[in-house]
Design a protein around this motif. Structure first.
Motif, short mmCIF file in Angstrom:
data_model
loop_
_atom_site.label_atom_id
_atom_site.label_comp_id
_atom_site.label_asym_id
_atom_site.label_seq_id
_atom_site.Cartn_x
_atom_site.Cartn_y
_atom_site.Cartn_z
N ASP A 1 0.82 -1.22 0.00
CA ASP A 1 0.00 0.00 0.00
C ASP A 1 0.85 1.27 0.00
OD1 ASP A 1 -2.29 -1.60 0.09
OD2 ASP A 1 -2.26 -1.66 2.28
N ALA A 2 1.92 1.27 -0.76
CA ALA A 2 2.74 2.47 -0.88
C ALA A 2 2.16 3.38 -1.95
CB ALA A 2 4.18 2.09 -1.22
N SER A 3 2.47 4.67 -1.83
CA SER A 3 2.00 5.63 -2.83
C SER A 3 3.02 6.76 -2.94
CB SER A 3 0.62 6.19 -2.45
OG SER A 3 0.70 6.95 -1.26
N VAL A 4 3.11 7.30 -4.15
CA VAL A 4 3.97 8.45 -4.42
C VAL A 4 3.18 9.42 -5.29
CG1 VAL A 4 6.13 9.27 -5.41
CG2 VAL A 4 6.05 7.01 -4.33
N SER A 5 3.09 10.67 -4.87
CA SER A 5 2.42 11.69 -5.68
C SER A 5 3.45 12.70 -6.15
CB SER A 5 1.31 12.38 -4.88
OG SER A 5 1.85 13.11 -3.81
N TRP A 6 3.25 13.23 -7.34
CA TRP A 6 4.16 14.22 -7.93
C TRP A 6 3.33 15.31 -8.58
CZ3 TRP A 6 8.41 16.74 -8.31
CH2 TRP A 6 8.78 17.39 -9.49
#
Length: 715
Positions: free
Chosen positions: A168-173
């Protein structure tokens, strides 16, 4: 041996002391009591808030372990209020004793709920710049670290990790400067036991979403990962990935299945993708790619790709597009591609290209350099192609207005603007060559075709253009100039020894052209404008032509003469089986074009029957013809299914051709010719028959008068 026993006793005592100390520390030390000190230290070093909301767990023996609950780090000043980083759960433990042997043994590492928020503002600042600056400016000087010598043993002789789990990892840019926003959510990865130089299973899945334009990519991946730190080699073997794409800008949802072996050798500065296979849109691509110079400033990529035989029509339907309607519905069904390429930071080359398009084979190469202002060089060879099979089927012809219809009712030339990609043409820097063994277009067959296309700064030229054409040759040059506000076109052509009959027969829609014969033609034409109507009205140029042993089809001058003579005499018109054409042994002339009006003043033609002179013009903008042909009979019409017209031999017979291109009228004013001929005949008879009789009678009367007036005795 007493010293040995003493050493053992000492070591045992040290172990007992260490164990007791560890047990005491574990029993008495609570890391959660130091959350505030940890947060304060982070605040002092970074200026950010570290908030540890969950519990901190710590084990010291036999494994050094740590676990961390919900924790987050605040964002940089001037950015959103969302935390820069957040994690729900972390677990990590390391065996202590193997460290003494320079061996790292780690149980499974777990990261759950990791979230990273990455941003760039309109000025180009990122929300991690301050962290980098803090890391690069320590309070105390740091001794320089020695570089590792290639081949030297690493600091750790062995690494053994029980596994790595990311859930359940997430990365927003978000990039305010570029106006883009991406989010990777969720990202899941699981690695099996990791040992240096040994393969371990890898499973990964992710979902990537783009906001504007909206687009989503999903991927599931399985592979065998091998890490060899000493050899600096990393491999992904038996990689299998499924990729799905959807979005507003895509014509349809796309899916692909990828198989490959991927490897990187950092010591050698190389990487490779072998046994590549991509299945998508009803076709399969296979090949390989390699990268050299990873450790250099300009790495170079090379590779080979090939497809199986596929249907372009099926491919378009997979993309949600309707296949084009073609004259031959069976084309675009058997296509395959093979290519090899090379690329670096300065240029990209298609070193070889082989395409099968139904019954056609194409081979070639291409190169693009100067990416900021691309310079394109290309060569293409085609064995044979019938382009008519790929053109749209012929449309129903509109009914032409009657010849006497008002000018306003005629459709005329299209006045819609021609949408040229002017800016693209001005930016082109192209030099390309094409060679075709045989090509059919609009029914026209060309062989040994060769041409060169060049484009630079808005001037597009097609020259030289040469080929074999119906037993003759063609040489031409064409250009399009968009450097100014109004596009300009130019055309030059030379025909030598071309059989015009078969050529025009193949070009005409009804299979019958207007001329036949062996041809020589020179033409130089130019025009300018924004629409077809403008181009026709601005046509200018000149040329000359010569035909030998040919015919003008659609007009039989001999039959026109017979018909006119029969009507004049009140007789029935005789019909023959002669073709509707006028044969000639030679036809030549020249023309000029001024503002769309083609003028010819010196047409001459000769045949065993006729001598022809012609002059007139063709008004292309108005699509009207006004031409006069002066025909002179030099032989009898007998033998051509007609009566002898010896009385017209040597007489100039004017034939007028006028009217719209679609339906011109052809007429011969034989009545005036016959009246003139009759006057000439009457004058001739008067001179040859009446005048001698009058002269005889005059001489007789004079003699009688002299006899009457004669005086006796006088002579």
């Amino acid at each position: 041996m007493k010293w040995f026993k003493r050493v053992l006793i000492l070591l045992l005592a040290l172990l007992i002391l260490a164990g007791a100390t560890a047990a005491y520390l574990v029993a008495t030390f609570d890391p959660n009591e130091h959350k505030d000190r940890i947060s304060a230290a982070v605040k002092e070093q970074t200026g950010r808030d570290l908030v540890i909301e969950g519990e901190i767990g710590l084990t010291l023996f036999p494994r050094l372990g740590v676990s961390l609950g919900d924790t987050w780090l605040s964002n940089a000043e001037g950015f959103t209020d969302e935390p820069f980083a957040r994690i729900r759960e972390v677990e990590l433990s390391v065996a202590l004793m193997p460290l003494l042997r320079r061996e790292l043994q780690v149980e499974q590492i777990r990261l759950v709920g990791l979230a990273l928020n990455l941003e760039r503002d309109a000025q180009g600042r990122t929300n991690w710049d301050d962290l980098v600056e803090a890391a690069e400016t320590p309070d105390e000087p740091v001794e320089p670290r020695l570089e590792r010598v290639p081949g030297e043993a690493p600091a750790l002789r062995d690494i053994d990790v029980g596994g790595l789990v990311i859930r359940d990892a997430s990365v927003s840019w978000r990039d305010e400067q570029a106006g883009t926003a991406l989010r990777l959510d969720p990202f899941n990865m699981e690695l099996g036991r990791i040992r240096l130089g040994e393969p371990t299973p890898l499973e990964m899945s992710l979902r990537l979403h783009q906001e504007e334009p909206a687009m989503t990519a999903e991927m599931d991946l399985n592979a065998r990962l091998t890490i060899d730190l000493e050899a600096q080699r990393y491999d992904l073997r038996r990689l299998v990935a499924a990729v799905d794409l959807s979005g507003e800008e895509l014509p349809a949802d796309l899916s692909a299945r990828i198989r490959a072996d991927v490897g990187a050798d950092l010591a050698a500065g190389t990487a490779a993708i072998d046994d590549l296979s991509v299945e998508t849109l009803g076709l399969t691509l296979s090949g390989r790619m390699a990268v050299r110079g990873l450790d250099a400033d300009n790495p170079r990529v090379s590779g080979e790709l090939s497809s199986d035989t596929f249907s372009v029509r099926t491919l378009l339907r997979e993309l949600g597009e309707e296949p084009p309607e073609t004259a031959d519905p069976d084309v675009l069904e058997n296509v395959s591609v093979e290519l090899a390429f090379e690329a670096d930071a300065d240029a990209a080359s298609l070193t070889s290209l082989a395409v099968r398009l139904d019954d056609t084979r194409l081979t070639g190469n291409a190169r693009v350099s100067q990416y900021d202002s691309p310079a394109i060089r290309a060569e293409l060879d085609v064995d044979r192609i019938n382009l008519d099979r790929y053109l749209p089927p012929p449309a129903d012809e509109p009914v032409a207005p009657p010849r006497d219809a008002p000018e306003a009712e005629r459709e005329g030339w299209p006045d819609d603007p021609i949408e040229l990609p002017v800016e693209m043409l001005r930016s082109l820097n192209v030099n390309a060559g094409l060679a075709v063994g045989e090509m059919i277009i609009n029914g026209l067959t060309l062989t040994q075709l060769s041409l060169t296309l060049s484009a630079r700064d808005g001037l597009v030229e097609l020259k030289p253009f040469s080929g074999r054409l119906y037993e003759g040759s063609i040489e031409a040059a064409m250009s399009l100039d968009v450097r100014g506000d109004t596009p300009r076109y130019a055309f030059e052509q030379q025909l030598r020894g071309v059989r015009m009959g078969p050529l025009l027969d193949d070009m005409s829609e009804d299979g019958e052209g207007l001329l036949a014969g062996t041809t020589r033609l020179n033409a130089r034409i130019n025009t300018r404008g924004q629409s077809v109507k403008d181009l026709v009205s601005a046509l200018n140029g000149s040329g000359d032509f010569e035909f030998a042993d040919g015919a003008v089809k659609g007009i039989n001058i001999a039959q026109i003469i017979r018909d006119a003579e029969a009507r004049l005499r009140g007789q029935s018109v005789e019909r023959t089986d002669e073709p509707n054409q006028t044969d000639f042994s030679e036809l030549r002339g020249s023309f000029t074009i001024r503002d769309g009006i083609v003028t010819n003043e010196d047409l001459s033609a000769s045949s065993p029957l006729l001598r022809v002179r012609g002059q007139g013009n063709a008004d292309l903008p108005r699509e009207r013809l006004d031409y006069r042909v002066n025909a002179t009979l030099v032989a009898t019409l007998e033998g051509q299914s007609g009566r002898s017209l010896d009385e017209l031999r040597g007489v100039n017979l004017p034939i007028r051709i006028r009217g719209p291109f679609s339906d011109p009228s052809v007429s011969l004013d034989l009545a005036s010719v016959m009246e003139g001929r009759a006057r000439e005949e009457a004058e001739r008879r008067l001179r040859e028959e009446v005048t001698p009789r009058i002269e005889e009678q005059r001489e007789g009367l004079e003699e009688q008068l002299r006899d009457r007036l004669r005086i006796p005795g006088l002579r």
